[in-house]
Design an enzyme around this catalytic site. Structure first.
Site, PDB file in Angstrom:
ATOM      1  N   GLU B  54     -48.349 -80.507  67.795  1.00 28.23           N
ATOM      2  CA  GLU B  54     -47.874 -81.396  68.858  1.00 28.23           C
ATOM      3  C   GLU B  54     -48.164 -82.870  68.577  1.00 28.23           C
ATOM      4  OE1 GLU B  54     -49.713 -78.700  69.253  1.00 28.23           O
ATOM      5  OE2 GLU B  54     -48.372 -77.313  70.283  1.00 28.23           O
ATOM      6  N   HIS B 123     -51.204 -71.919  79.132  1.00 29.53           N
ATOM      7  CA  HIS B 123     -49.753 -72.142  79.070  1.00 29.53           C
ATOM      8  C   HIS B 123     -49.238 -72.703  80.389  1.00 29.53           C
ATOM      9  CE1 HIS B 123     -50.019 -69.691  75.474  1.00 29.53           C
ATOM     10  NE2 HIS B 123     -48.767 -69.952  75.201  1.00 29.53           N
TER      11      HIS B 123
END
Lengths: 320, 319
Positions: B54, B123
Site C-alpha cells: 500500500e 478488514h
C-alpha cells in the site's frame, strides 16, 4: 574532453561544492547565533550532490530529502531564496512554509522534497511513471540515505520501479549516520548497492568523497537509464561530518573515525588534486572561494531583509 | 435512469473519466484483474495491478499526481491504509502547502470498509475520521449507487487528494443511477427526506437506517428530516445547520466508533453555530470504541440500527 572543457568542468564541480559548504555553514552559524531555526546539513557529502546533479540534464527531475541544500544549489537554486526559506521569509522558494527542511523548486525540476525518511523513495516511482507515460526521455534522480535504505519503502520502491521499467536513478548517499545512530548499528552489510541485484537492477558503489568519480559514475548510470529506461542504484559512500542537526555536539561520534573522514574532505581533496594536476591555478580556486563568500553574504543579507509571510498566508495553499 | 450496483457505478465513473481525460489512470491491488473491462478499453499502461504494498501504491499515486497524472488507486480494505498513511497524509496532504503551492495532488484513494462481510477488525475499520482530521485531504463516503458514480467523477476531477470510502454493505445493492454525465459536487450534502421535528444526520450505510427510522417515526406522528453528508471533508455545514434551525433537534448517526468521530465534529458545529435553535441536546449514535467483530450477530450489534435511532428520537421529542 579537451583541456579547456576539463578545466570548466572542474571549476563547476569545485564551485558547486564550495557553495554548498558555505551555504550550510552559514545556515548553521545563523542557528548558533539564534538567527535561524535548526537545520540539517550535508557537510562532508558535497561531492555526492555536486557530482550527481551536474551529470543531469535540464529536463531531468530531482527528489530529495532533509539534507537537500546541496542538491538544490548544485541544480542552480538561488542561495538568497534558499536562505530566505531557511529563515522562514516570504521570499523563500516555498514562501516560508517549508523552512530549511523541505525546500522544493518546481521550476528547476527539484520536486517533492520529503523529510519523512523514505518519503522520497515512495514518491519517485510516481514521478518515474509520469515521465514514462508522457514519453519523455527524462531521468528521475532520487536522493536518500542509508537510513532510508533500512525502511520497508526502499524495497517497495525499487521493486516497483524495476517491475514497471521506470527511469529512476536511485542515489543512496551512504553517510554512515542514521540520525544519531551509526549505520553499523542498523545493518550488517557495509553497502547498499548489492541489493540492486535482487531487483534485476544495476547497482554501483562509488567513492562519495571523490567528486569526479561520482560525476563519472552518475553519467554512466544516467546514460544507461536513458538507453534502457530501467532504474539504476548508485551508492555514494561518504560521511556526514557535522551532527544530525544544528546544534549537535556529536559526543556520540568516534573522534578517530570523524578525523579520518575529515582528512578525506571532498573539497580539500579535490583542491589538492586539481592543483597537483595543474588543471586550475591556486589563484583561480581562491577567486571561486571569494566569489562564493560574496554570494553567501548577499544571500544572507537578502534573506535577513526579506519580510516574513503575511498572516493570511497561514491559510493559503492548502487546497488547489 | 438505469438500475445498477455501486460496484458497477464505480466502474462506469472510472470508464467515463478515463475516456474524458487521458491523464486518468487506475492501479492498485487487483485493479486490472477485477476491472478487466477497463484494461480492454484503456490498456495495461493505464490500468495496472500492483504488488500488495500500500505504501508504494499511494506514494506512486502522489508522485504521479504531482507531475501531471490523475491516479485512482484501490487499496482494498480501509485498515490497509495504515501502510499508506505517510504517503496520503504526509505527502499528498501536506506537500502542496509545504511547497508554497507549487504542486497539487489530484488523486483518489479507494478503500472498502464497514460491517456486512464478517471480515473482522483488520478488514473492517471505519477510519474516515483520521483523514477528516488531516489537513489538505478531502474525504467522501457515499450512500447509494448514484452518489458513488457522481461523487467519484467529481473526486477524479478534483485537483486535491480525495480519500473515497466504499461501505461494503452498499456495494452490491442496486439503485437508480442517471445515465451519462452525472457529477455530484464534493462538499454538498443531500436531503433524501424532508421533515420538521428532528434532523437525522448521517453518511454511508447508516443513512438507510435513518431513512427506515424516519418511516417508523412518521407512523408515530414525528416528522424526521434526513441529511446525507456524502462528503465528510469539506463538511457541508450550511446544509445540516439549516435543517437543525428548522427542526430544533439533531441526532448524528454513523457506524464509525463514537470518540472523536465525525459525529463529534457535527455535534460541536451545531452547538457552536445554532445553539439557540436547539430544543434539546445533540445526540450521537455511533459504533462502540471497540475493534469491529467478525461474528455476524456481534458485527450487526456494532452498527447503529433504525430501532436505536427511533428510540433516541422518541426520547428527544418527549414522546
Amino acid at each position: 574532453m579537451d583541456m579547456e572543457s576539463r578545466r570548466e568542468s572542474a571549476r563547476a564541480l569545485f564551485q558547486s561544492m564550495v557553495l554548498i559548504r558555505a551555504f550550510e555553514e552559514r545556515a548553521a552559524a545563523a542557528q548558533a547565533e539564534g538567527k535561524a531555526p535548526g537545520t540539517c546539513t550535508s557537510v562532508g557529502q558535497e561531492a555526492s550532490a555536486a557530482g550527481v546533479v551536474k551529470a543531469l540534464s535540464s529536463n531531468d527531475l530531482i527528489l530529495t530529502n532533509h539534507r537537500s541544500a546541496g542538491h538544490l544549489l548544485a541544480r542552480g537554486a538561488d542561495p538568497g531564496r534558499m536562505m530566505a526559506e531557511v529563515l522562514g521569509k516570504a521570499t523563500g522558494y516555498c514562501k516560508g512554509k517549508s523552512g530549511t527542511l523541505h525546500i522544493s523548486v518546481k521550476e528547476l525540476g527539484v520536486i517533492l522534497t520529503s523529510t519523512i525518511v523514505g518519503g522520497e523513495l515512495s514518491l519517485a516511482t510516481g514521478v518515474g511513471l509520469s515521465v514514462s507515460m508522457q514519453g519523455s526521455d527524462a531521468v528521475v534522480a532520487c536522493f536518500f540515505g542509508d537510513g532510508a535504505a533500512c525502511e520497508g519503502i526502499f524495497h517497495e520502491s525499487l521493486n516497483l520501479a524495476s517491475l514497471w521499467n521506470l527511469p529512476v536513478l536511485y542515489v543512496c548517499e551512504n553517510n554512515q549516520w542514521q540520525a544519531f545512530v551509526h549505520r553499523k548499528e542498523t545493518m550488517l552489510a557495509d553497502h547498499i548497492s548489492p541489493r540492486a541485484a535482487s531487483y534485476g537492477m544495476d547497482g554501483v558503489t562509488v567513492d562519495g568523497n571523490d567528486v569526479e568519480a561520482v560525476n563519472e559514475a552518475a553519467r554512466v548510470a544516467i546514460a544507461k537509464i536513458r538507453e534502457t529506461r530501467k532504474p539504476f542504484l548508485l551508492e555514494t559512500y561518504t560521511y556526514r561530518t557535522r551532527g544530525h542537526y544544528e546544534p549537535d555536539d556529536q559526543t556520540y561520534v568516534d573522534p578517530e573515525e570523524l578525523a579520518s573522514w575529515k582528512a578525506r574532505d571532498p573539497i580539500a581533496s579535490y583542491k589538492k588534486k586539481l592543483l597537483a594536476a595543474g588543471t586550475v591555478s591556486e589563484a583561480d580556486l581562491a577567486a571561486i572561494q571569494r566569489e562564493v563568500e560574496t554570494t553567501i553574504d548577499g544571500a544572507f543579507l537578502f534573506a535577513s531583509e526579506s519580510p516574513y509571510p503575511a498572516a493570511e498566508e497561514l491559510l493559503t495553499d492548502v487546497y488547489a | 435512469m438505469s438500475t445498477i450496483t455501486a460496484h458497477e457505478a464505480i466502474g462506469q465513473a472510472l470508464a467515463e473519466e478515463m475516456r474524458r481525460d487521458s491523464t486518468v489512470i487506475a492501479f492498485g491491488e487487483g485493479v486490472a484483474t477485477k476491472r478487466h473491462e477497463l484494461v480492454e478499453e484503456f490498456g495495461r499502461a493505464r490500468v495496472r495491478n500492483t504488488p500488495l504494498a500500500e505504501g508504494i501504491i499511494a506514494g506512486t499515486a502522489a508522485g504521479a499526481a504531482a507531475t501531471g497524472l490523475r491516479p485512482v488507486i484501490d487499496l482494498l480494505f480501509a485498515p490497509f491504509i495504515c501502510f499508506a498513511m505517510d504517503e496520503i497524509v504526509n505527502s499528498a496532504g501536506k506537500l502542496r502547502y509545504m511547497s508554497g503551492g507549487q504542486f497539487s495532488f489530484p488523486m483518489v484513494t479507494l478503500a472498502m470498509t464497514g460491517a456486512g462481510w464478517g471480515v473482522g477488525a483488520q478488514h473492517n475499520h471505519n477510519n474516515e475520521a483520521w483523514f477528516v482530521h488531516s489537513p489538505g485531504l478531502k474525504v467522501v463516503m457515499p450512500s447509494n449507487p448514484a452518489d458513488f458514480k457522481g461523487l467519484l467523477k467529481a473526486s477524479i476531477r478534483d485537483d486535491n487528494p480525495v480519500v473515497f470510502f466504499l461501505d461494503i454493505g452498499l456495494l452490491y445493492v442496486p439503485g437508480e443511477v442517471p445515465e451519462g454525465e452525472h457529477v455530484v459536487p464534493l462538499g454538498k450534502a443531500a436531503i433524501p427526506r424532508e421533515g420538521s421535528d428532528v434532523t437525522l444526520i448521517s453518511y454511508g450505510k447508516t443513512v438507510h437506517a435513518c431513512l427506515a427510522a424516519a418511516k417508523t417515526l412518521e407512523g408515530e406522528g414525528i416528522s424526521a428530516e434526513v441529511v446525507d453528508l456524502r462528503t465528510l471533508k469539506p463538511l457541508d455545514e450550511e446544509a445540516f445547520l439549516a435543517s437543525v434551525r428548522k427542526t430544533g433537534r439533531a441526532v448524528v448517526v454513523h457506524e464509525a466508533s463514537r470518540t472523536c468521530g465525525v459525529g463529534a465534529e457535527v455535534a460541536a458545529t451545531i452547538a457552536e453555530k445554532s445553539f439557540a435553535s436547539l430544543a434539546g441536546p445533540v445526540v450521537r449514535i455511533a459504533g462502540p470504541d471497540v475493534p469491529a467483530p467478525s461474528s455476524y450477530p456481534l458485527e450487526q450489534a456494532f452498527v447503529p440500527s433504525a430501532a436505536q435511532i427511533v428510540t433516541s428520537v422518541r426520547g428527544l421529542v418527549g414522546k
